[in-house]
Design a protein around this motif. Sequence first.
Motif, PDB file in Angstrom:
ATOM      1  N   VAL A   1       0.862  -1.175   0.000  1.00 26.70           N
ATOM      2  CA  VAL A   1       0.000   0.000   0.000  1.00 26.70           C
ATOM      3  C   VAL A   1       0.903   1.231   0.000  1.00 26.70           C
ATOM      4  CG1 VAL A   1      -1.686   1.365   1.290  1.00 26.70           C
ATOM      5  CG2 VAL A   1      -1.929  -1.130   1.170  1.00 26.70           C
ATOM      6  N   LEU A   2       0.704   2.094  -0.981  1.00 29.36           N
ATOM      7  CA  LEU A   2       1.428   3.362  -1.044  1.00 29.36           C
ATOM      8  C   LEU A   2       0.517   4.461  -0.514  1.00 29.36           C
ATOM      9  CD1 LEU A   2       2.989   3.137  -4.633  1.00 29.36           C
ATOM     10  CD2 LEU A   2       3.834   2.159  -2.494  1.00 29.36           C
ATOM     11  N   ALA A   3       1.052   5.296   0.368  1.00 33.02           N
ATOM     12  CA  ALA A   3       0.252   6.387   0.930  1.00 33.02           C
ATOM     13  C   ALA A   3       1.117   7.620   1.111  1.00 33.02           C
ATOM     14  CB  ALA A   3      -0.375   5.976   2.270  1.00 33.02           C
ATOM     15  N   VAL A   4       0.724   8.709   0.469  1.00 27.89           N
ATOM     16  CA  VAL A   4       1.385   9.996   0.687  1.00 27.89           C
ATOM     17  C   VAL A   4       0.851  10.583   1.988  1.00 27.89           C
ATOM     18  CG1 VAL A   4       1.673  12.345  -0.182  1.00 27.89           C
ATOM     19  CG2 VAL A   4       1.756  10.407  -1.762  1.00 27.89           C
TER      20      VAL A   4
ATOM     21  N   SER B   1       6.203  16.335   3.072  1.00 30.93           N
ATOM     22  CA  SER B   1       5.449  15.093   2.923  1.00 30.93           C
ATOM     23  C   SER B   1       6.359  13.871   2.916  1.00 30.93           C
ATOM     24  CB  SER B   1       4.637  15.113   1.619  1.00 30.93           C
ATOM     25  OG  SER B   1       3.713  16.166   1.612  1.00 30.93           O
ATOM     26  N   ASP B   2       5.769  12.730   3.231  1.00 32.77           N
ATOM     27  CA  ASP B   2       6.421  11.422   3.135  1.00 32.77           C
ATOM     28  C   ASP B   2       5.624  10.532   2.188  1.00 32.77           C
ATOM     29  OD1 ASP B   2       8.393  12.001   5.018  1.00 32.77           O
ATOM     30  OD2 ASP B   2       7.289  11.091   6.692  1.00 32.77           O
ATOM     31  N   LEU B   3       6.271   9.480   1.735  1.00 26.42           N
ATOM     32  CA  LEU B   3       5.573   8.382   1.070  1.00 26.42           C
ATOM     33  C   LEU B   3       5.808   7.130   1.885  1.00 26.42           C
ATOM     34  CD1 LEU B   3       3.958   7.199  -1.338  1.00 26.42           C
ATOM     35  CD2 LEU B   3       6.162   6.686  -2.408  1.00 26.42           C
TER      36      LEU B   3
ATOM     37  N   ARG C   1      11.211  10.327   2.333  1.00 24.71           N
ATOM     38  CA  ARG C   1      11.022  11.690   2.828  1.00 24.71           C
ATOM     39  C   ARG C   1      11.215  12.688   1.692  1.00 24.71           C
ATOM     40  NH1 ARG C   1      14.229  13.529   8.108  1.00 24.71           N
ATOM     41  NH2 ARG C   1      12.626  12.141   8.948  1.00 24.71           N
ATOM     42  N   PHE C   2      10.165  13.462   1.447  1.00 29.93           N
ATOM     43  CA  PHE C   2      10.254  14.534   0.461  1.00 29.93           C
ATOM     44  C   PHE C   2      10.710  15.824   1.139  1.00 29.93           C
ATOM     45  CE2 PHE C   2       7.285  11.600  -1.505  1.00 29.93           C
ATOM     46  CZ  PHE C   2       7.661  11.633  -2.841  1.00 29.93           C
ATOM     47  N   PRO C   3      11.554  16.594   0.477  1.00 31.79           N
ATOM     48  CA  PRO C   3      11.962  17.877   1.044  1.00 31.79           C
ATOM     49  C   PRO C   3      10.971  18.991   0.729  1.00 31.79           C
ATOM     50  CG  PRO C   3      13.152  17.491  -0.979  1.00 31.79           C
ATOM     51  CD  PRO C   3      12.290  16.281  -0.765  1.00 31.79           C
ATOM     52  N   LEU C   4       9.770  18.629   0.298  1.00 36.37           N
ATOM     53  CA  LEU C   4       8.757  19.600  -0.093  1.00 36.37           C
ATOM     54  C   LEU C   4       7.379  19.073   0.271  1.00 36.37           C
ATOM     55  CD1 LEU C   4       7.637  18.018  -2.782  1.00 36.37           C
ATOM     56  CD2 LEU C   4       9.519  19.176  -3.907  1.00 36.37           C
TER      57      LEU C   4
END
Length: 485
Positions: A430-433, A442-444, A461-464
């Motif tokens: 399961v992928l969840a933003v 945000s993370d994934l 981990r997104f830097p945005l």
Amino acid sequence: MPAPRFPDSPAFTGFNAPMRVEADLMDVECVQGEVPAHLDGTYYRVVADHQWPPLLGDDIKFNGDGMVMSMRFRDGHVDFKSRYVRTPRFVAQAKARRALFGAYRNPFTDDPSVAGLRRGLANTNVFWHAGKLYAAKEDSPPVRIDPDTLETLGEDTFEGALTSETCTAHPKFDPRTGEMVFFGYAAKGETTPDLAYYEADAKGRIVHETWLTAPYASMVHDFAVTQNFVVFPVIPLVSSKERLEAGEPHFAWDPSKDVYLGVLPRKGRARDVRWYRASNRFASHIMGAWDDGRHLHVDTPVSESSYFPFFPDLSGAPYDPDRTKGFLSRWTVDTQAPPDSGFTQTRLTDVAGEFPRMDDRFETLPYHWGVMAAYEVPGEQRPGGGFRWVAAVDHRTGATTTHYAGDHASVAEPLFVPAHDDAAEGEGYVLAVVGRLTENRSDLLILDARDVSAPPVATLRFPLRIPYGLHGNWLSAAELAHRAD
């Protein structure tokens, strides 16, 4: 002309502030676990992100410009890309360097310079059929997107065969035939009660068209498709031209109206539709649906009243969050019974949530595994509000398993990805933003679909910030290899 200035309102500040950036990011940082090296494909999502301050001073997120995002998985790495969809609306506003379109789905509030121009935003879903990637919103035809560059290729009317002015952002796909089943509501223009139903073959050619008239004009956001039937849920989130002309919100909740399920045999004609009626309630998205030849089952979160606080209640009643809680429920129709017999409703879980998804390989068929974003779990009191859990449902056992994403988090629609080509139903990820609201990024999450309560398989981990968004889909590398020219 002054520089853009967005309103100081909740819809445009904090985590909700417009992103307005098109990004390319190689190797999203993996801060926990490891990305499964055998995952080879792309997770496409579309979000709503205002490129310009709203024309009327404030706005709702539904009226934001569509931005398509891709997360390309290969050899344990994930690359990220985002691009605005260059709709006719986006192009006109970019040329003017300001907003030209007014209130949500209300052309009477637009700048006169764009009268008659398509208002579609392509901000609701992104899907694949017959080798083509589409971004879509239900008020206009879908827009083709290059699956590699995310470049906008233009609106697509299926070689002119799409006669409806609108097209759903929630098509369904028959895994046995490869057909795409879809429709348009308000098909003759905003606030009309017309429904246009289509089926396209595996090569993308429309092979069936039927027009219906709904009991009243309303938002028909999603619908259900089985092997033998299509089902159009007409829910009393109603619209009228008079309201638009008065400058009022496009949709309003009418607690005095009943719900209708328009049941039509696959590839049926208008004379074949039967409208099964039941008392007032709200529902939006479908998890899954199937039939046994006679009995038709549709699984959807159901609440007592409209989930949307920005669409008014025609009775004047204030917004009541308790009455808007959606609980996954099963609607069952006896298709051999008279329409006045209505349909039954059975609650399937006590976890309140929305954005239900299934293992899409079982769409239109009997299924047992599903997942959704949840905002209330019995016995759990957590800081913050909104969607903070991922909830997986096993319809065989009735069990619901949850994963808590964290305090002050915001979970987007979860998506299932099979572990491999021969994976059993629900065997995969399961992928969840997840929005980290206090960190403004945000993370994934990558979760084990068979035990979402376990620690994530990986956290990226997104830097945005990834803005507010609705839907998306996974495409394997093998599917992408068969792209159309």
